[in-house]
Design a protein around this motif. Structure first.
Motif, PDB file in Angstrom:
ATOM      1  N   PRO A  47       0.807  -1.229   0.000  1.00 47.84           N
ATOM      2  CA  PRO A  47       0.000   0.000   0.000  1.00 47.84           C
ATOM      3  C   PRO A  47       0.836   1.273   0.000  1.00 47.84           C
ATOM      4  O   PRO A  47       1.875   1.346   0.653  1.00 47.84           O
ATOM      5  CB  PRO A  47      -0.822  -0.107   1.291  1.00 47.84           C
ATOM      6  N   ILE A  48       0.314   2.253  -0.726  1.00 49.79           N
ATOM      7  CA  ILE A  48       0.940   3.582  -0.771  1.00 49.79           C
ATOM      8  C   ILE A  48       0.084   4.554   0.025  1.00 49.79           C
ATOM      9  O   ILE A  48      -1.136   4.606  -0.140  1.00 49.79           O
ATOM     10  CB  ILE A  48       1.074   4.055  -2.231  1.00 49.79           C
ATOM     11  N   VAL A  49       0.754   5.317   0.894  1.00 41.92           N
ATOM     12  CA  VAL A  49       0.098   6.454   1.543  1.00 41.92           C
ATOM     13  C   VAL A  49       0.775   7.717   1.012  1.00 41.92           C
ATOM     14  O   VAL A  49       1.978   7.724   0.751  1.00 41.92           O
ATOM     15  CB  VAL A  49       0.170   6.385   3.080  1.00 41.92           C
ATOM     16  N   VAL A  50      -0.021   8.758   0.841  1.00 40.30           N
ATOM     17  CA  VAL A  50       0.477   9.965   0.172  1.00 40.30           C
ATOM     18  C   VAL A  50       0.810  11.055   1.183  1.00 40.30           C
ATOM     19  O   VAL A  50       0.010  11.347   2.082  1.00 40.30           O
ATOM     20  CB  VAL A  50      -0.557  10.466  -0.852  1.00 40.30           C
ATOM     21  N   ALA A  51       1.995  11.630   1.021  1.00 39.94           N
ATOM     22  CA  ALA A  51       2.414  12.764   1.855  1.00 39.94           C
ATOM     23  C   ALA A  51       1.683  14.019   1.406  1.00 39.94           C
ATOM     24  O   ALA A  51       1.378  14.190   0.220  1.00 39.94           O
ATOM     25  CB  ALA A  51       3.919  12.972   1.731  1.00 39.94           C
ATOM     26  N   GLY A  52       1.440  14.898   2.346  1.00 38.66           N
ATOM     27  CA  GLY A  52       0.727  16.123   2.006  1.00 38.66           C
ATOM     28  C   GLY A  52       1.607  17.134   1.292  1.00 38.66           C
ATOM     29  O   GLY A  52       1.180  17.800   0.364  1.00 38.66           O
ATOM     30  N   GLY A  53       2.847  17.266   1.777  1.00 38.08           N
ATOM     31  CA  GLY A  53       3.738  18.277   1.214  1.00 38.08           C
ATOM     32  C   GLY A  53       3.459  19.654   1.780  1.00 38.08           C
ATOM     33  O   GLY A  53       2.785  19.802   2.799  1.00 38.08           O
ATOM     34  N   LYS A  54       3.949  20.671   1.057  1.00 32.99           N
ATOM     35  CA  LYS A  54       3.867  22.033   1.587  1.00 32.99           C
ATOM     36  C   LYS A  54       2.410  22.464   1.748  1.00 32.99           C
ATOM     37  O   LYS A  54       1.517  21.926   1.078  1.00 32.99           O
ATOM     38  CB  LYS A  54       4.614  22.995   0.672  1.00 32.99           C
ATOM     39  N   LYS A  55       2.219  23.441   2.606  1.00 35.39           N
ATOM     40  CA  LYS A  55       0.870  23.912   2.922  1.00 35.39           C
ATOM     41  C   LYS A  55       0.180  24.486   1.684  1.00 35.39           C
ATOM     42  O   LYS A  55       0.737  25.317   0.974  1.00 35.39           O
ATOM     43  CB  LYS A  55       0.964  24.986   4.003  1.00 35.39           C
ATOM     44  N   LEU A  56      -1.032  24.009   1.443  1.00 26.08           N
ATOM     45  CA  LEU A  56      -1.883  24.473   0.340  1.00 26.08           C
ATOM     46  C   LEU A  56      -3.136  25.109   0.937  1.00 26.08           C
ATOM     47  O   LEU A  56      -3.478  24.847   2.099  1.00 26.08           O
ATOM     48  CB  LEU A  56      -2.317  23.276  -0.524  1.00 26.08           C
ATOM     49  N   PRO A  57      -3.861  25.894   0.144  1.00 23.72           N
ATOM     50  CA  PRO A  57      -5.198  26.283   0.592  1.00 23.72           C
ATOM     51  C   PRO A  57      -6.009  25.015   0.896  1.00 23.72           C
ATOM     52  O   PRO A  57      -5.832  23.981   0.221  1.00 23.72           O
ATOM     53  CB  PRO A  57      -5.767  27.037  -0.617  1.00 23.72           C
ATOM     54  N   GLU A  58      -6.903  25.106   1.869  1.00 26.46           N
ATOM     55  CA  GLU A  58      -7.605  23.903   2.336  1.00 26.46           C
ATOM     56  C   GLU A  58      -8.325  23.154   1.207  1.00 26.46           C
ATOM     57  O   GLU A  58      -8.298  21.926   1.142  1.00 26.46           O
ATOM     58  CB  GLU A  58      -8.606  24.260   3.442  1.00 26.46           C
ATOM     59  N   ASN A  59      -8.971  23.889   0.296  1.00 27.54           N
ATOM     60  CA  ASN A  59      -9.703  23.185  -0.775  1.00 27.54           C
ATOM     61  C   ASN A  59      -8.741  22.410  -1.676  1.00 27.54           C
ATOM     62  O   ASN A  59      -9.041  21.297  -2.128  1.00 27.54           O
ATOM     63  CB  ASN A  59     -10.562  24.169  -1.585  1.00 27.54           C
ATOM     64  N   GLU A  60      -7.541  22.970  -1.892  1.00 27.66           N
ATOM     65  CA  GLU A  60      -6.565  22.256  -2.737  1.00 27.66           C
ATOM     66  C   GLU A  60      -5.989  21.033  -2.011  1.00 27.66           C
ATOM     67  O   GLU A  60      -5.722  19.994  -2.628  1.00 27.66           O
ATOM     68  CB  GLU A  60      -5.431  23.209  -3.140  1.00 27.66           C
ATOM     69  N   ALA A  61      -5.821  21.153  -0.720  1.00 27.13           N
ATOM     70  CA  ALA A  61      -5.328  19.994   0.040  1.00 27.13           C
ATOM     71  C   ALA A  61      -6.352  18.867   0.031  1.00 27.13           C
ATOM     72  O   ALA A  61      -6.007  17.683  -0.072  1.00 27.13           O
ATOM     73  CB  ALA A  61      -4.992  20.409   1.473  1.00 27.13           C
ATOM     74  N   LEU A  62      -7.626  19.239   0.113  1.00 23.33           N
ATOM     75  CA  LEU A  62      -8.674  18.213   0.061  1.00 23.33           C
ATOM     76  C   LEU A  62      -8.743  17.584  -1.331  1.00 23.33           C
ATOM     77  O   LEU A  62      -8.997  16.377  -1.461  1.00 23.33           O
ATOM     78  CB  LEU A  62     -10.019  18.827   0.469  1.00 23.33           C
ATOM     79  N   THR A  63      -8.495  18.373  -2.358  1.00 25.33           N
ATOM     80  CA  THR A  63      -8.460  17.813  -3.721  1.00 25.33           C
ATOM     81  C   THR A  63      -7.278  16.864  -3.880  1.00 25.33           C
ATOM     82  O   THR A  63      -7.401  15.792  -4.492  1.00 25.33           O
ATOM     83  CB  THR A  63      -8.395  18.954  -4.764  1.00 25.33           C
ATOM     84  N   LEU A  64      -6.140  17.231  -3.312  1.00 22.22           N
ATOM     85  CA  LEU A  64      -4.985  16.322  -3.329  1.00 22.22           C
ATOM     86  C   LEU A  64      -5.345  14.989  -2.660  1.00 22.22           C
ATOM     87  O   LEU A  64      -5.036  13.907  -3.182  1.00 22.22           O
ATOM     88  CB  LEU A  64      -3.793  16.974  -2.602  1.00 22.22           C
ATOM     89  N   ALA A  65      -6.011  15.090  -1.521  1.00 27.50           N
ATOM     90  CA  ALA A  65      -6.405  13.866  -0.804  1.00 27.50           C
ATOM     91  C   ALA A  65      -7.372  13.034  -1.651  1.00 27.50           C
ATOM     92  O   ALA A  65      -7.224  11.805  -1.775  1.00 27.50           O
ATOM     93  CB  ALA A  65      -7.037  14.235   0.535  1.00 27.50           C
ATOM     94  N   TYR A  66      -8.341  13.700  -2.252  1.00 24.68           N
ATOM     95  CA  TYR A  66      -9.345  12.989  -3.050  1.00 24.68           C
ATOM     96  C   TYR A  66      -8.709  12.312  -4.263  1.00 24.68           C
ATOM     97  O   TYR A  66      -8.961  11.130  -4.541  1.00 24.68           O
ATOM     98  CB  TYR A  66     -10.431  13.979  -3.479  1.00 24.68           C
TER      99      TYR A  66
END
Ligand code: R5P
Length: 292
Positions: free
Chosen positions: A222-241
């Motif tokens: 399994p791969i888990v994804v790192a968040g990386g540098k701080k993004l606006p919240e909506n973009e971070a949620l899109t990265l997660a999705y």
């Protein structure tokens, strides 16, 4: 060694065909591991969703005190209801996290560089296996610098930790490091994640990229994804999705949670994407509801 010049370009990732050696266990590539390994992996990956929300706050191991992590004793309790795993150093855990927290533990065991170094790729194994056992760690995290100056030593560190982990049935989380000069393409991540998996790591942490589903398909754990540098919240949620849509089994997110003005709400919304099938849009709407 295979002739690199004559290497056939791999192209058939069969991304629509599920992993075939899954058996009855919910963690990719782990069906044939022993009971102890499976118990630890089940403390990390929720047996119902098969996924995990890891909260990464191990940044102090090379960054010192970081914005958002100044007071772990105040931050961690507000996040505990919304995360599955705490990824941290033994110093942070022993000093600032209650052993009764009830969460999986991803123990950072490699170290050796700091922000004062030009080249961060030279590390060693700083935590011995006995201490990981004493802390009842569910996995041990090792930074792995593929293609960097320190590749040989980090592969050595990774191998030593995996060997010790197999002796005591503790999984290893191979963290694919990305230096400033290194490319963040599917070509690199296919190379790096597969090398780390072939070394024997049971979980891989890496970054999201284009063609991510091919990176996932070619990685047998399994791969888990790192968040990386701080993004606006909506973009971070899109990265997660997008990560979850691409086949990730979770997020191992730090700054996009602890540097948000609303860390607990962000963690909660990430969890909705990871475990409850929310889209990024639904999760962002929930975030707005929670904070307004
Ligand atoms: C870095 O090497 C550490 O493993 C961090 O835990 C990792 O980068 C995840 O944190 P973030 O989401 O802030 O990138």
């Amino acid at each position: 060694m295979a002739d690199l010049d004559g290497k056939k370009v791999a192209k058939d990732y069969a991304v629509d065909i599920p992993f075939a050696n899954q058996g009855s266990f919910h963690v990719k590539g782990a069906n044939d591991l022993d009971w102890g390994m499976k118990k630890h992996l089940s403390n990390i990956f929720n047996p119902d969703s098969g996924n995990t929300v890891m909260f990464a706050f191990d940044h102090g191991y090379f960054m010192g005190s970081t914005a958002g992590l100044e007071r772990l004793d105040l931050l961690i309790p507000i996040l505990l209801p919304y995360v599955d795993v705490l990824m941290a150093t033994r110093g942070a855990l022993r000093s600032s996290v209650a052993p009764s927290c009830g969460k999986g533990i991803a123990l950072r065991v490699s170290s050796g560089s700091s922000m004062l170094n030009e080249d961060l790729s030279h590390e060693l194994v700083a935590v011995d296996i006995e201490d990981a056992i004493r802390m009842n760690a569910d996995c041990m995290a090792v930074q792995t610098f593929i293609g960097a100056d320190g590749q040989l030593s980090s592969i050595g560190n990774l191998s030593n930790v995996i060997n010790a982990g197999f002796r005591y049935s503790i999984p290893t989380l191979g963290v694919v490091a990305v230096g400033k000069q290194m490319e963040r393409t599917d070509r690199f991540f296919k190379l790096a994640t597969r090398i780390v998996a072939e070394m024997g790591a049971q979980i891989i942490k890496t970054y999201y990229c284009d063609n991510f589903e091919e990176v996932v398909a070619a990685c047998p754990v399994p791969i888990v994804v790192a968040g990386g540098k701080k993004l606006p919240e909506n973009e971070a949620l899109t990265l997660a999705y997008r990560s979850m849509q691409g086949g990730a089994r979770g997020l191992d997110m730090g700054r996009n949670i602890f540097q948000s003005n609303h860390p607990a709400e962000m963690a909660q919304c990430i969890g909705k994407i990871v475990h409850n099938g929310y889209t990024d849009k639904e999760a962002y709407e929930l975030l707005l509801d929670l904070i307004n």
